[in-house]
Design an enzyme around this catalytic site. Structure first.
Site, PDB file in Angstrom:
ATOM      1  N   CYS A  84       4.228  -8.187   9.938  1.00 33.55           N
ATOM      2  CA  CYS A  84       3.741  -7.065   9.147  1.00 33.55           C
ATOM      3  C   CYS A  84       4.088  -5.770   9.875  1.00 33.55           C
ATOM      4  O   CYS A  84       3.795  -5.619  11.058  1.00 33.55           O
ATOM      5  CB  CYS A  84       2.227  -7.196   8.977  1.00 33.55           C
ATOM      6  SG  CYS A  84       1.431  -5.735   8.320  1.00 33.55           S
ATOM      7  N   GLU A  85       4.712  -4.848   9.173  1.00 38.19           N
ATOM      8  CA  GLU A  85       5.118  -3.607   9.826  1.00 38.19           C
ATOM      9  C   GLU A  85       3.945  -2.688  10.154  1.00 38.19           C
ATOM     10  O   GLU A  85       4.088  -1.752  10.924  1.00 38.19           O
ATOM     11  CB  GLU A  85       6.142  -2.858   8.978  1.00 38.19           C
ATOM     12  CG  GLU A  85       5.621  -2.248   7.719  1.00 38.19           C
ATOM     13  CD  GLU A  85       6.697  -1.509   6.947  1.00 38.19           C
ATOM     14  OE1 GLU A  85       6.356  -0.515   6.308  1.00 38.19           O
ATOM     15  OE2 GLU A  85       7.881  -1.909   6.993  1.00 38.19           O
ATOM     16  N   HIS A  86       2.781  -2.948   9.595  1.00 37.32           N
ATOM     17  CA  HIS A  86       1.631  -2.078   9.850  1.00 37.32           C
ATOM     18  C   HIS A  86       0.931  -2.379  11.170  1.00 37.32           C
ATOM     19  O   HIS A  86       0.387  -1.469  11.796  1.00 37.32           O
ATOM     20  CB  HIS A  86       0.627  -2.181   8.695  1.00 37.32           C
ATOM     21  CG  HIS A  86       1.209  -1.763   7.387  1.00 37.32           C
ATOM     22  ND1 HIS A  86       0.923  -2.418   6.207  1.00 37.32           N
ATOM     23  CD2 HIS A  86       2.081  -0.778   7.067  1.00 37.32           C
ATOM     24  CE1 HIS A  86       1.584  -1.839   5.225  1.00 37.32           C
ATOM     25  NE2 HIS A  86       2.303  -0.860   5.716  1.00 37.32           N
ATOM     26  N   HIS A  87       0.916  -3.668  11.577  1.00 39.24           N
ATOM     27  CA  HIS A  87       0.223  -4.039  12.813  1.00 39.24           C
ATOM     28  C   HIS A  87       1.086  -4.871  13.762  1.00 39.24           C
ATOM     29  O   HIS A  87       0.620  -5.232  14.828  1.00 39.24           O
ATOM     30  CB  HIS A  87      -1.049  -4.839  12.479  1.00 39.24           C
ATOM     31  CG  HIS A  87      -2.022  -4.086  11.641  1.00 39.24           C
ATOM     32  ND1 HIS A  87      -2.112  -4.255  10.269  1.00 39.24           N
ATOM     33  CD2 HIS A  87      -2.925  -3.142  11.967  1.00 39.24           C
ATOM     34  CE1 HIS A  87      -3.045  -3.458   9.790  1.00 39.24           C
ATOM     35  NE2 HIS A  87      -3.555  -2.763  10.792  1.00 39.24           N
ATOM     36  N   GLN A 125       5.302  -7.574   2.310  1.00 36.02           N
ATOM     37  CA  GLN A 125       5.689  -8.643   1.392  1.00 36.02           C
ATOM     38  C   GLN A 125       6.314  -8.103   0.116  1.00 36.02           C
ATOM     39  O   GLN A 125       7.256  -8.683  -0.419  1.00 36.02           O
ATOM     40  CB  GLN A 125       4.465  -9.514   1.081  1.00 36.02           C
ATOM     41  CG  GLN A 125       4.797 -10.732   0.255  1.00 36.02           C
ATOM     42  CD  GLN A 125       3.628 -11.669   0.131  1.00 36.02           C
ATOM     43  OE1 GLN A 125       2.859 -11.851   1.064  1.00 36.02           O
ATOM     44  NE2 GLN A 125       3.488 -12.283  -1.024  1.00 36.02           N
ATOM     45  N   HIS A 153      -1.318 -13.552   5.621  1.00 34.94           N
ATOM     46  CA  HIS A 153      -1.195 -12.394   6.509  1.00 34.94           C
ATOM     47  C   HIS A 153      -2.268 -12.442   7.593  1.00 34.94           C
ATOM     48  O   HIS A 153      -3.458 -12.337   7.287  1.00 34.94           O
ATOM     49  CB  HIS A 153      -1.330 -11.101   5.700  1.00 34.94           C
ATOM     50  CG  HIS A 153      -0.225 -10.906   4.714  1.00 34.94           C
ATOM     51  ND1 HIS A 153       0.726  -9.934   4.879  1.00 34.94           N
ATOM     52  CD2 HIS A 153       0.094 -11.575   3.575  1.00 34.94           C
ATOM     53  CE1 HIS A 153       1.587  -9.994   3.867  1.00 34.94           C
ATOM     54  NE2 HIS A 153       1.224 -10.984   3.065  1.00 34.94           N
ATOM     55  N   CYS A 155      -2.929 -10.223   9.678  1.00 33.97           N
ATOM     56  CA  CYS A 155      -3.611  -8.938   9.787  1.00 33.97           C
ATOM     57  C   CYS A 155      -4.845  -8.909   8.889  1.00 33.97           C
ATOM     58  O   CYS A 155      -5.768  -8.119   9.111  1.00 33.97           O
ATOM     59  CB  CYS A 155      -2.681  -7.770   9.468  1.00 33.97           C
ATOM     60  SG  CYS A 155      -1.903  -7.845   7.850  1.00 33.97           S
TER      61      CYS A 155
END
Length: 194
Positions: A84-87, A125, A153, A155
């Site tokens: 995941c690019e956020h975390h 995704q 996910h 996250c």
């Protein structure tokens, strides 16, 4: 040590140093025996799991064949693992691809390679699903394409709201699949067959 990655020199020493800093910042001792080689292992892992950065996913589909076939071709249960690019926490699952050719087909294993390339980069995704569908449209110009991606996910399961067992499903429909509900339903039925 410098390694060639996507046409630029990347210093593994820089990644290793950054990981050592992170370990120290969370209160760990980066010189502790169990952590001593961790920065090197993480740098090596990043090379592997982010190997798709800067790679055009369409390159997975370069070998096509002329073939007259007007039914749905479905390749399902293509496993993937990504971050995941956020975390920068993993998410993983399965991708399912269906298309109706318009005179050109591609070897079925190429779809697994396509999913691999788009998953080997920091991702969301929704974008991953669109990139798979878009690549197929751009290379094969099919009558239609449908892509469904299922994801778990970490996250969401292991941090934050901590809801293990949840999954996310994204679907992109192009061409005739966007216009014809019966075709989309046929694709969905094919996913439930063993």
């Amino acid at each position: 040590m410098k390694t060639l990655v996507k046409n630029s020199l990347v210093s593994e020493d820089t990644i290793e140093g950054s990981i050592r800093t992170i370990l120290a910042e969370i209160g760990e001792n980066p010189n502790r025996e169990g952590l001593l080689d961790t920065p090197r292992r993480v740098a090596k892992m990043y090379r592997e799991v982010f190997a798709g950065v800067g790679v055009n996913p369409e390159t997975a589909l370069t070998t096509t064949f002329e073939e007259e076939y007007d039914g749905i071709i479905t390749v399902k249960d293509i496993t993937y693992h990504t971050f995941c690019e956020h975390h920068l926490i993993p998410f993983y699952g399965k991708a399912h691809i269906g298309y109706i050719p318009d005179g050109r087909i591609v070897g079925l294993s190429k779809f697994a390679r396509l999913v691999e390339i788009v998953s080997q980069r920091p991702q969301v995704q929704e974008r991953m699903t669109s990139q798979i569908a878009g690549s197929i449209v751009n290379v094969l110009s099919p009558k239609g394409v449908i892509v469904t991606v299922e994801g778990t996910h970490l996250c969401m399961c292991a941090r934050g709201v901590k809801k293990p067992g949840t999954s996310t499903v994204t679907t992109v429909k192009k061409g005739i699949f966007a216009e014809n509900t019966a075709l989309s339903e046929e694709f969905d039925r094919s996913l439930s067959r063993n």
